[in-house]
Enzyme design. Structure first.
Site, PDB file in Angstrom:
ATOM      1  N   ALA A   1       0.818  -1.221   0.000  1.00  0.00           N
ATOM      2  CA  ALA A   1       0.000   0.000   0.000  1.00  0.00           C
ATOM      3  C   ALA A   1       0.850   1.269   0.000  1.00  0.00           C
ATOM      4  O   ALA A   1       0.309   2.376   0.037  1.00  0.00           O
ATOM      5  CB  ALA A   1      -0.932   0.000   1.216  1.00  0.00           C
TER       6      ALA A   1
ATOM      7  N   GLN B   1       4.009   3.938  -1.475  1.00  0.00           N
ATOM      8  CA  GLN B   1       4.114   4.627  -2.767  1.00  0.00           C
ATOM      9  C   GLN B   1       4.877   3.806  -3.810  1.00  0.00           C
ATOM     10  O   GLN B   1       4.505   3.806  -4.985  1.00  0.00           O
ATOM     11  CB  GLN B   1       4.652   6.054  -2.615  1.00  0.00           C
ATOM     12  N   ILE B   2       5.892   3.059  -3.415  1.00  0.00           N
ATOM     13  CA  ILE B   2       6.560   2.196  -4.407  1.00  0.00           C
ATOM     14  C   ILE B   2       5.604   1.083  -4.836  1.00  0.00           C
ATOM     15  O   ILE B   2       5.479   0.763  -6.025  1.00  0.00           O
ATOM     16  CB  ILE B   2       7.877   1.598  -3.857  1.00  0.00           C
TER      17      ILE B   2
ATOM     18  N   ARG C   1      13.329   5.889   8.687  1.00  0.00           N
ATOM     19  CA  ARG C   1      13.984   6.601   9.791  1.00  0.00           C
ATOM     20  C   ARG C   1      13.126   7.811  10.151  1.00  0.00           C
ATOM     21  O   ARG C   1      12.733   8.576   9.280  1.00  0.00           O
ATOM     22  CB  ARG C   1      15.380   7.063   9.363  1.00  0.00           C
TER      23      ARG C   1
ATOM     24  N   GLY D   1      13.417  -2.208   0.615  1.00  0.00           N
ATOM     25  CA  GLY D   1      13.276  -1.399   1.843  1.00  0.00           C
ATOM     26  C   GLY D   1      14.624  -1.128   2.487  1.00  0.00           C
ATOM     27  O   GLY D   1      15.443  -2.039   2.642  1.00  0.00           O
ATOM     28  N   ASN D   2      14.851   0.101   2.873  1.00  0.00           N
ATOM     29  CA  ASN D   2      16.151   0.512   3.424  1.00  0.00           C
ATOM     30  C   ASN D   2      16.281   0.230   4.921  1.00  0.00           C
ATOM     31  O   ASN D   2      15.292   0.256   5.631  1.00  0.00           O
ATOM     32  CB  ASN D   2      16.348   2.008   3.176  1.00  0.00           C
TER      33      ASN D   2
ATOM     34  N   ASP E   1      20.524   2.901  -8.496  1.00  0.00           N
ATOM     35  CA  ASP E   1      21.791   3.635  -8.558  1.00  0.00           C
ATOM     36  C   ASP E   1      22.446   3.442  -9.927  1.00  0.00           C
ATOM     37  O   ASP E   1      22.988   4.386 -10.518  1.00  0.00           O
ATOM     38  CB  ASP E   1      22.717   3.136  -7.446  1.00  0.00           C
TER      39      ASP E   1
ATOM     40  N   ARG F   1      20.571   5.490 -12.417  1.00  0.00           N
ATOM     41  CA  ARG F   1      20.891   6.906 -12.211  1.00  0.00           C
ATOM     42  C   ARG F   1      22.250   7.240 -12.830  1.00  0.00           C
ATOM     43  O   ARG F   1      22.419   8.289 -13.465  1.00  0.00           O
ATOM     44  CB  ARG F   1      20.923   7.212 -10.705  1.00  0.00           C
TER      45      ARG F   1
ATOM     46  N   HIS G   1      23.869   0.400  -0.891  1.00  0.00           N
ATOM     47  CA  HIS G   1      22.895   1.379  -1.398  1.00  0.00           C
ATOM     48  C   HIS G   1      22.791   2.496  -0.360  1.00  0.00           C
ATOM     49  O   HIS G   1      21.893   2.537   0.471  1.00  0.00           O
ATOM     50  CB  HIS G   1      21.527   0.752  -1.638  1.00  0.00           C
TER      51      HIS G   1
HETATM   52  P1  NAD Z   1       5.978   4.020   2.050  1.00  0.00           P
HETATM   53  O1  NAD Z   1       6.119   4.491   3.470  1.00  0.00           O
HETATM   54  O2  NAD Z   1       5.157   4.797   1.084  1.00  0.00           O
HETATM   55  O3  NAD Z   1       5.394   2.535   2.059  1.00  0.00           O
HETATM   56  C1  NAD Z   1       5.880   1.536   2.883  1.00  0.00           C
HETATM   57  C2  NAD Z   1       4.740   0.581   3.142  1.00  0.00           C
HETATM   58  O4  NAD Z   1       5.265  -0.527   3.863  1.00  0.00           O
HETATM   59  C3  NAD Z   1       3.613   1.167   3.983  1.00  0.00           C
HETATM   60  O5  NAD Z   1       2.368   0.990   3.315  1.00  0.00           O
HETATM   61  C4  NAD Z   1       3.677   0.377   5.284  1.00  0.00           C
HETATM   62  O6  NAD Z   1       2.388   0.173   5.869  1.00  0.00           O
HETATM   63  C5  NAD Z   1       4.291  -0.928   4.784  1.00  0.00           C
HETATM   64  N1  NAD Z   1       4.931  -1.740   5.823  1.00  0.00           N
HETATM   65  C6  NAD Z   1       5.631  -1.330   6.905  1.00  0.00           C
HETATM   66  N2  NAD Z   1       6.021  -2.376   7.635  1.00  0.00           N
HETATM   67  C7  NAD Z   1       5.589  -3.479   6.985  1.00  0.00           C
HETATM   68  C8  NAD Z   1       5.664  -4.859   7.254  1.00  0.00           C
HETATM   69  N3  NAD Z   1       6.249  -5.330   8.364  1.00  0.00           N
HETATM   70  N4  NAD Z   1       5.087  -5.727   6.380  1.00  0.00           N
HETATM   71  C9  NAD Z   1       4.458  -5.278   5.282  1.00  0.00           C
HETATM   72  N5  NAD Z   1       4.336  -3.967   4.981  1.00  0.00           N
HETATM   73  C10 NAD Z   1       4.898  -3.085   5.820  1.00  0.00           C
HETATM   74  O7  NAD Z   1       7.459   3.806   1.535  1.00  0.00           O
HETATM   75  P2  NAD Z   1       7.981   3.677   0.025  1.00  0.00           P
HETATM   76  O8  NAD Z   1       8.223   5.018  -0.513  1.00  0.00           O
HETATM   77  O9  NAD Z   1       7.119   2.737  -0.711  1.00  0.00           O
HETATM   78  O10 NAD Z   1       9.429   3.056   0.285  1.00  0.00           O
HETATM   79  C11 NAD Z   1       9.575   1.765   0.811  1.00  0.00           C
HETATM   80  C12 NAD Z   1      11.034   1.502   1.179  1.00  0.00           C
HETATM   81  O11 NAD Z   1      11.844   1.500   0.010  1.00  0.00           O
HETATM   82  C13 NAD Z   1      11.652   2.530   2.111  1.00  0.00           C
HETATM   83  O12 NAD Z   1      12.453   1.849   3.055  1.00  0.00           O
HETATM   84  C14 NAD Z   1      12.542   3.352   1.189  1.00  0.00           C
HETATM   85  O13 NAD Z   1      13.597   3.961   1.885  1.00  0.00           O
HETATM   86  C15 NAD Z   1      13.035   2.263   0.290  1.00  0.00           C
HETATM   87  N6  NAD Z   1      13.619   2.690  -0.999  1.00  0.00           N
HETATM   88  C16 NAD Z   1      14.690   1.978  -1.457  1.00  0.00           C
HETATM   89  C17 NAD Z   1      15.265   2.312  -2.672  1.00  0.00           C
HETATM   90  C18 NAD Z   1      16.443   1.517  -3.207  1.00  0.00           C
HETATM   91  O14 NAD Z   1      16.992   1.933  -4.239  1.00  0.00           O
HETATM   92  N7  NAD Z   1      16.886   0.417  -2.616  1.00  0.00           N
HETATM   93  C19 NAD Z   1      14.767   3.377  -3.412  1.00  0.00           C
HETATM   94  C20 NAD Z   1      13.670   4.077  -2.915  1.00  0.00           C
HETATM   95  C21 NAD Z   1      13.102   3.724  -1.696  1.00  0.00           C
HETATM   96  C1  LMR Z   2      16.689   6.329  -2.950  1.00  0.00           C
HETATM   97  O1  LMR Z   2      17.823   5.983  -3.294  1.00  0.00           O
HETATM   98  O2  LMR Z   2      15.953   7.021  -3.677  1.00  0.00           O
HETATM   99  C2  LMR Z   2      16.173   5.927  -1.578  1.00  0.00           C
HETATM  100  O3  LMR Z   2      16.917   4.849  -1.082  1.00  0.00           O
HETATM  101  C3  LMR Z   2      16.198   7.099  -0.659  1.00  0.00           C
HETATM  102  C4  LMR Z   2      15.578   6.791   0.680  1.00  0.00           C
HETATM  103  O4  LMR Z   2      16.227   7.129   1.688  1.00  0.00           O
HETATM  104  O5  LMR Z   2      14.458   6.226   0.737  1.00  0.00           O
END
Ligand code: NAD
Ligand code: LMR
Length: 329
Positions: A14, A16-17, A93, A131-132, A160, A163, A188
């Protein structure tokens, strides 16, 4: 012949990703235009209603390849029979949170999910952690899944990689499609190292085409490494569509292979190659074929690269020590 649907589990469905990812999976972009999929959405209880709303929209797209959607807050159900798992949901965080608190909070998510994968996923399971902190969350999940081959746990550095391709294309005026053999090394995080020394731009060595070490050191590397923070600053939210796109690319390449003469970057358990401590989930140059990946061997690592790879690997070692200290691995 009717193919058996592939079970794809997405956590944080649910978020944004999740919203940017699910429609692309259901339309066939993750695995191929002839591969039916069944989606398993895992959320926390507060996220279930929004996940149901997304599932209604997925239904309304009438995707020919989508063979079902299950929504649950129970990892044991979500990963039951999973062939591909995209671990997106994580604890962000928040203000005043120390790194140790963040690792501990994510341990509470990725350890039980790793165990559920161990106990319930299909034998061919492939896991991508988004997830980070992605690399260390992948390590936690992998450590909780001793019956699953360690190499099935990977972390996303493809964003990355993409990018870096885009920055090189903008600098040189050469299309992204003509840039090959770029590598992201390490974590990352802001310590990651985008390496152009083996890359080719329109068939020529990238470092020679650019021939400007100060642009590499002072502009290219920090722009790529800090791009996530720049997106947060500009959008007021972290990258979503580009992160979902990279997750699609990562799994698609892992399953369907890299192009001849090219490679990609994946966070994978180190086998000790290039001096990266064994077991750390670190980004490497890899080729993929028949659903398996291999580290590209034999690259000469110059002094400029060595220092930067070592710095990012040191950060990964510190994160590993921290989660070990917390009893998470
Ligand atoms: P978001 O907060 O919009 O969505 C996260 C969702 O995870 C929420 O709906 C939340 O309810 C759910 N959630 C939390 N704990 C959970 C669990 N135990 N089980 C199932 N669902 C759970 O966040 P987002 O923007 O979708 O980003 C998600 C993650 O991806 C973040 O940690 C973000 O930092 C990371 N991210 C990583 C990269 C990468 O390149 N590796 C890039 C962008 C974002
Ligand atoms: C990104 O690289 O866009 C994300 O990992 C940034 C973040 O901290 O969620």
């Amino acid at each position: 012949m009717t193919r058996t649907p592939v079970n794809v589990t997405v956590t944080g469905a649910a978020g944004q990703i999740g919203y940017a990812l699910l429609f692309r999976i259901a339309s066939g972009q993750l695995l191929g235009a002839d591969v039916p999929v069944r989606l398993r959405l895992l959320e926390i209880p507060q996220g279930l209603k929004a996940a149901e709303g997304t599932a209604m929209e997925l239904d309304d797209c009438a995707f020919p390849l989508l063979r079902g959607i299950d929504i649950t807050d129970d990892p044991n159900i979500a990963f039951d029979g999973a062939n591909v798992a995209l671990l997106v949901g994580a604890r962000p965080r928040t203000k005043g949170m120390e790194r140790g608190d963040l690792l501990e909070a994510n341990g509470g998510i990725f350890k039980p999910q790793g165990k559920a994968i161990n106990d319930h996923a299909a034998d061919d399971i492939k896991v991508l952690v988004v997830g980070n902190p992605a690399n260390t969350n992948a390590l936690i999940a992998q450590a909780a899944a001793p019956d699953v081959p360690a190499e099935r746990f990977t972390a996303m550095t493809r964003l990355d990689h993409n990018r870096a391709l885009s920055q090189l294309a903008a600098k040189t005026g050469v299309p992204v499609s003509e840039i090959k053999r770029l590598t992201i090394w390490g974590n990352h995080s802001a310590t990651q190292y985008p390496d152009v020394f083996h890359a080719e731009i329109a068939g020529k060595n990238a470092a020679e085409v650019i021939d400007d070490q100060s642009w590499l050191a002072d502009t290219f590397i920090p722009t790529v490494a800090k791009r996530g923070a720049a997106i947060i600053e500009a959008r007021g939210a972290s990258s979503a569509a580009s992160a979902a796109n990279a997750a699609i690319d990562h799994i698609h390449t892992w399953v369907n292979g890299t192009a001849e003469g090219d490679w990609t970057s994946m966070g994978i358990p180190s086998d000790g190659s290039y001096g990266v401590a064994e077991g750390l989930i670190s980004s490497f140059p890899v080729t993929c074929k028949d659903g398996k990946y291999e580290i590209v061997q034999g690259l000469d690592i110059n002094e400029f690269s060595r220092t930067r790879i070592d710095a990012s690997v040191k950060e990964l070692e510190e994160e590993r020590e921290a989660v070990r200290g917390l009893g998470l691995i």
